[in-house]
Design a protein around this motif. Sequence first.
Motif, mmCIF file in Angstrom:
data_model
loop_
_atom_site.group_PDB
_atom_site.id
_atom_site.type_symbol
_atom_site.label_atom_id
_atom_site.label_comp_id
_atom_site.label_asym_id
_atom_site.label_seq_id
_atom_site.Cartn_x
_atom_site.Cartn_y
_atom_site.Cartn_z
ATOM 1 N N GLY A 126 -18.155 60.864 -61.607
ATOM 2 C CA GLY A 126 -18.708 60.373 -60.353
ATOM 3 C C GLY A 126 -18.827 58.862 -60.235
ATOM 4 O O GLY A 126 -19.228 58.350 -59.198
ATOM 5 N N GLN A 127 -18.449 58.136 -61.285
ATOM 6 C CA GLN A 127 -18.550 56.673 -61.279
ATOM 7 C C GLN A 127 -17.152 56.056 -61.231
ATOM 8 O O GLN A 127 -16.263 56.477 -61.976
ATOM 9 N N PRO A 128 -16.942 55.051 -60.388
ATOM 10 C CA PRO A 128 -15.630 54.401 -60.362
ATOM 11 C C PRO A 128 -15.365 53.671 -61.678
ATOM 12 O O PRO A 128 -16.244 52.984 -62.209
ATOM 13 N N GLU A 146 -1.431 62.793 -68.057
ATOM 14 C CA GLU A 146 -1.455 61.473 -67.434
ATOM 15 C C GLU A 146 -2.329 61.490 -66.185
ATOM 16 O O GLU A 146 -2.361 62.474 -65.451
ATOM 17 N N LEU A 147 -3.029 60.398 -65.977
ATOM 18 C CA LEU A 147 -3.878 60.252 -64.797
ATOM 19 C C LEU A 147 -3.149 59.447 -63.733
ATOM 20 O O LEU A 147 -2.276 58.633 -64.041
ATOM 21 N N ARG A 148 -3.557 59.692 -62.495
ATOM 22 C CA ARG A 148 -2.993 58.963 -61.355
ATOM 23 C C ARG A 148 -4.120 58.272 -60.602
ATOM 24 O O ARG A 148 -5.283 58.663 -60.693
ATOM 25 N N GLU A 149 -3.754 57.282 -59.833
ATOM 26 C CA GLU A 149 -4.711 56.557 -58.990
ATOM 27 C C GLU A 149 -5.540 57.557 -58.178
ATOM 28 O O GLU A 149 -4.996 58.461 -57.547
ATOM 29 N N GLY A 150 -6.862 57.403 -58.239
ATOM 30 C CA GLY A 150 -7.753 58.232 -57.444
ATOM 31 C C GLY A 150 -8.147 59.565 -58.063
ATOM 32 O O GLY A 150 -8.920 60.316 -57.469
ATOM 33 N N ASP A 151 -7.625 59.884 -59.260
ATOM 34 C CA ASP A 151 -8.007 61.143 -59.897
ATOM 35 C C ASP A 151 -9.511 61.188 -60.157
ATOM 36 O O ASP A 151 -10.143 60.152 -60.414
ATOM 37 N N GLU A 152 -10.060 62.382 -60.087
ATOM 38 C CA GLU A 152 -11.469 62.609 -60.398
ATOM 39 C C GLU A 152 -11.549 63.340 -61.729
ATOM 40 O O GLU A 152 -11.059 64.460 -61.861
ATOM 41 N N VAL A 153 -12.157 62.686 -62.704
ATOM 42 C CA VAL A 153 -12.287 63.232 -64.048
ATOM 43 C C VAL A 153 -13.746 63.587 -64.294
ATOM 44 O O VAL A 153 -14.639 62.777 -64.027
ATOM 45 N N GLU A 154 -13.969 64.790 -64.798
ATOM 46 C CA GLU A 154 -15.321 65.226 -65.157
ATOM 47 C C GLU A 154 -15.307 65.616 -66.626
ATOM 48 O O GLU A 154 -14.438 66.373 -67.073
ATOM 49 N N VAL A 155 -16.267 65.102 -67.371
ATOM 50 C CA VAL A 155 -16.455 65.467 -68.768
ATOM 51 C C VAL A 155 -17.859 66.054 -68.858
ATOM 52 O O VAL A 155 -18.838 65.373 -68.518
ATOM 53 N N ILE A 156 -17.929 67.311 -69.247
ATOM 54 C CA ILE A 156 -19.227 68.001 -69.260
ATOM 55 C C ILE A 156 -19.514 68.608 -70.621
ATOM 56 O O ILE A 156 -18.603 68.942 -71.377
ATOM 57 N N MET A 181 -5.476 51.068 -62.723
ATOM 58 C CA MET A 181 -5.608 52.187 -61.831
ATOM 59 C C MET A 181 -7.079 52.551 -61.743
ATOM 60 O O MET A 181 -7.814 52.404 -62.717
ATOM 61 N N ASN A 182 -7.511 52.987 -60.582
ATOM 62 C CA ASN A 182 -8.902 53.362 -60.355
ATOM 63 C C ASN A 182 -9.037 54.875 -60.336
ATOM 64 O O ASN A 182 -8.252 55.562 -59.686
ATOM 65 N N ILE A 183 -10.046 55.365 -61.069
ATOM 66 C CA ILE A 183 -10.362 56.789 -61.101
ATOM 67 C C ILE A 183 -11.862 56.944 -60.918
ATOM 68 O O ILE A 183 -12.606 55.957 -60.951
ATOM 69 N N LEU A 184 -12.304 58.167 -60.719
ATOM 70 C CA LEU A 184 -13.727 58.486 -60.768
ATOM 71 C C LEU A 184 -13.964 59.234 -62.067
ATOM 72 O O LEU A 184 -13.308 60.240 -62.341
ATOM 73 N N LEU A 185 -14.875 58.740 -62.876
ATOM 74 C CA LEU A 185 -15.203 59.351 -64.156
ATOM 75 C C LEU A 185 -16.658 59.778 -64.106
ATOM 76 O O LEU A 185 -17.555 58.928 -64.051
ATOM 77 N N ALA A 226 -12.358 58.592 -73.868
ATOM 78 C CA ALA A 226 -12.746 57.573 -74.852
ATOM 79 C C ALA A 226 -13.747 56.578 -74.274
ATOM 80 O O ALA A 226 -14.581 56.034 -75.006
ATOM 81 N N LEU A 227 -13.699 56.341 -72.966
ATOM 82 C CA LEU A 227 -14.674 55.431 -72.345
ATOM 83 C C LEU A 227 -16.090 55.971 -72.465
ATOM 84 O O LEU A 227 -17.048 55.207 -72.562
ATOM 85 N N LEU A 228 -16.227 57.299 -72.432
ATOM 86 C CA LEU A 228 -17.553 57.917 -72.529
ATOM 87 C C LEU A 228 -17.974 58.181 -73.972
ATOM 88 O O LEU A 228 -19.166 58.225 -74.261
#
Length: 65
Positions: A7-9, A49-59, A1-5, A23-25
Amino acid sequence: MNILLNGQPRELAPPATLADAIALLAPPPPYAAAVNREFVPRSSHAGRELREGDEVEVIRPVTGG
């Protein structure tokens, strides 16, 4: 599934949770996370749970004066 993390795909294998994306960051605490601009409490990261196209921001908080 593709998300934006942050701002990055990024691609995650489904089913993926917010905790998986964070965990990726591997950010050092403290940090806050949001999915589609909605704050998610830390206690809910593993269950969100995440879905296709979700935008995730970790600040990280900014301090200063």
